[in-house]
Design an enzyme around this catalytic site. Structure first.
Site, short mmCIF file in Angstrom:
data_model
loop_
_atom_site.label_atom_id
_atom_site.label_comp_id
_atom_site.label_asym_id
_atom_site.label_seq_id
_atom_site.Cartn_x
_atom_site.Cartn_y
_atom_site.Cartn_z
N ASN A 291 36.13 39.21 49.95
CA ASN A 291 34.78 39.40 49.42
C ASN A 291 34.32 40.86 49.51
OD1 ASN A 291 34.54 36.76 48.69
ND2 ASN A 291 33.73 36.11 50.67
N LYS B 233 37.24 30.62 44.97
CA LYS B 233 37.52 29.29 45.52
C LYS B 233 36.53 28.29 44.96
CE LYS B 233 37.01 31.32 49.39
NZ LYS B 233 37.12 32.71 48.90
N ASP C 247 29.88 37.80 46.83
CA ASP C 247 30.00 36.41 47.24
C ASP C 247 29.00 36.02 48.33
OD1 ASP C 247 30.93 33.89 47.11
OD2 ASP C 247 32.81 34.24 48.17
N GLY D 17 37.95 36.81 37.42
CA GLY D 17 38.54 36.29 38.65
C GLY D 17 38.22 34.82 38.83
N ASP E 21 30.17 34.84 55.11
CA ASP E 21 31.48 34.52 54.53
C ASP E 21 32.24 35.83 54.31
OD1 ASP E 21 33.51 32.91 53.59
OD2 ASP E 21 32.71 32.79 51.54
P1 ADP Z 1 34.16 32.64 45.27
O1 ADP Z 1 32.98 32.45 46.16
O2 ADP Z 1 34.35 31.47 44.38
O3 ADP Z 1 35.40 33.03 46.02
P2 ADP Z 1 33.64 35.42 44.44
O4 ADP Z 1 32.22 35.82 44.39
O5 ADP Z 1 34.42 35.87 45.63
O6 ADP Z 1 33.78 33.85 44.27
O7 ADP Z 1 34.31 35.92 43.10
C1 ADP Z 1 35.64 35.61 42.76
C2 ADP Z 1 36.35 36.85 42.22
O8 ADP Z 1 35.72 37.30 41.03
C3 ADP Z 1 36.27 38.04 43.17
O9 ADP Z 1 37.31 38.06 44.07
C4 ADP Z 1 36.32 39.24 42.24
O10 ADP Z 1 37.64 39.56 41.93
C5 ADP Z 1 35.61 38.71 41.00
N1 ADP Z 1 34.19 39.12 40.99
C6 ADP Z 1 33.15 38.45 41.54
N2 ADP Z 1 31.98 39.10 41.33
C7 ADP Z 1 32.28 40.21 40.63
C8 ADP Z 1 31.50 41.31 40.08
N3 ADP Z 1 30.18 41.37 40.23
N4 ADP Z 1 32.17 42.28 39.41
C9 ADP Z 1 33.50 42.22 39.26
N5 ADP Z 1 34.28 41.23 39.74
C10 ADP Z 1 33.69 40.23 40.41
#
Ligand code: ADP
Length: 292
Positions: A232, A103, A245, A100, A227
């Site tokens: 999330n 942001k 997140d 993924g 957040d």
């Molecule tokens: P940001 O803070 O940049 O938005 P996120 O932590 O929300 O980052 O992660 C971005 C995307 O990556 C998530 O929406 C999810 O789809 C994927 N993702 C993040 N962490 C995991 C995880 N531990 N396992 C599987 N997918 C994850």
């Protein structure tokens, strides 16, 4: 993932020069050659040779705008340093395809040393926006020069600390494995973002579960996510929630705790009202958390 190939192909001297620049970036946005040479303890010609090589590979940014020639790491070279360290420490043995794009991060499949699939989150703050810097700004108030390297590392440290603090409570967050620089290695979640699910079968149960988790984060871990929103929260095939997140989290004792928790709850309320016509009393949660 090009960085993973570089981890295999670069020579130890190249890594040392990259680390030299990393150290120099604490003080300089673009690090002068003499400083790099000092930090990696190579004579200037060797340092220059390595810098030219790394620059040619597209791993460094070179600038003469400040009146001298200086070098800066780019995200890819920072990725290389983090992956190299996680490999040396026998935590991971590979990086796979992207999962993924957040942001402020890129998330990839990774392989742990014992062969399990994990998630590798590369924090990339300062690349486009500074949305998450509000919290981190407190740490950097007194620094003249704030590099994206430093901010991205703080963000990863903050997220890893959150996951570690929650882990013993067995709440619904990814398991923390390791953190190096701007990278967090964590448990892989097989799930879909709440925002992308066309229709939950059991919206009321999912909502109740989210609220229960939020209360437990607050009461048992002393934490506020700060957040929380439909992007999330991941829903796994068993319809269980996982909350991801965490870099923005705050202590439940923070002077603004009430407004932070309220905002998290409002995001959830808006989403569930709009998509499922289900709602809840924000004040009830705030009372449970003894904030009102
Ligand atoms: P940001 O803070 O940049 O938005 P996120 O932590 O929300 O980052 O992660 C971005 C995307 O990556 C998530 O929406 C999810 O789809 C994927 N993702 C993040 N962490 C995991 C995880 N531990 N396992 C599987 N997918 C994850």
């Amino acid at each position: 993932f090009r960085a993973a190939n570089f981890v295999r192909e670069l020579e130890p001297e190249d890594f040392r020069v990259l680390v030299g620049i990393e150290l120099g970036q604490r003080r300089f946005s673009h690090v002068p050659i003499d400083q790099i040479s000092f930090y990696c303890r190579y004579p200037r010609p060797e340092t220059q040779f390595r810098l030219d090589k790394l620059h040619k590979l597209g791993l460094l940014q070179r600038s003469s705008q400040l009146g001298y020639i200086g070098y800066q790491l780019i995200f890819e070279s920072y990725d290389i340093l983090a992956l190299h360290a996680l490999g040396e420490k026998e935590i991971i043995k590979g990086v796979g395809s992207p999962i993924g794009k957040g942001k402020e991060s890129d998330v990839y499949f990774g392989q742990s040393i014992d062969g399990n699939e994990i998630a590798l989150k590369f924090h990339r703050i300062g690349r486009t926006s500074f949305r998450k810097v509000r919290k981190l700004r407190n740490y950097v108030k007194n620094r003249k020069h704030i590099s994206w390297l430093y901010i991205s590392r703080l963000s990863a440290e903050s997220e890893f600390a959150a996951l570690q603090r929650i882990q013993p409570l067995k709440l619904n967050t990814p398991a923390p494995f390791a953190q190096n620089r701007h990278v967090v290695a964590m448990g892989l979640i097989d799930g879909q973002e709440l925002s992308t699910i066309p229709q939950l079968e059991n919206p009321k149960e999912v909502l109740d579960e989210i609220l229960m988790q939020v209360e437990r984060f607050f009461l048992e871990a002393g934490m506020i996510h700060c957040d929380l929103c439909e992007f999330n929260i991941l829903i796994n095939p068993d319809n269980e929630i996982r909350i991801i997140d965490w870099p923005q989290w705050e202590e439940s004792t923070h002077p603004n705790a009430l407004s932070y928790l309220k905002r998290d709850l409002e995001n959830i309320q808006i989403f569930f009202t709009k998509h499922y016509g289900t709602t809840f009393e924000i004040d009830e949660v705030l009372r449970t958390c003894k904030l009102i």
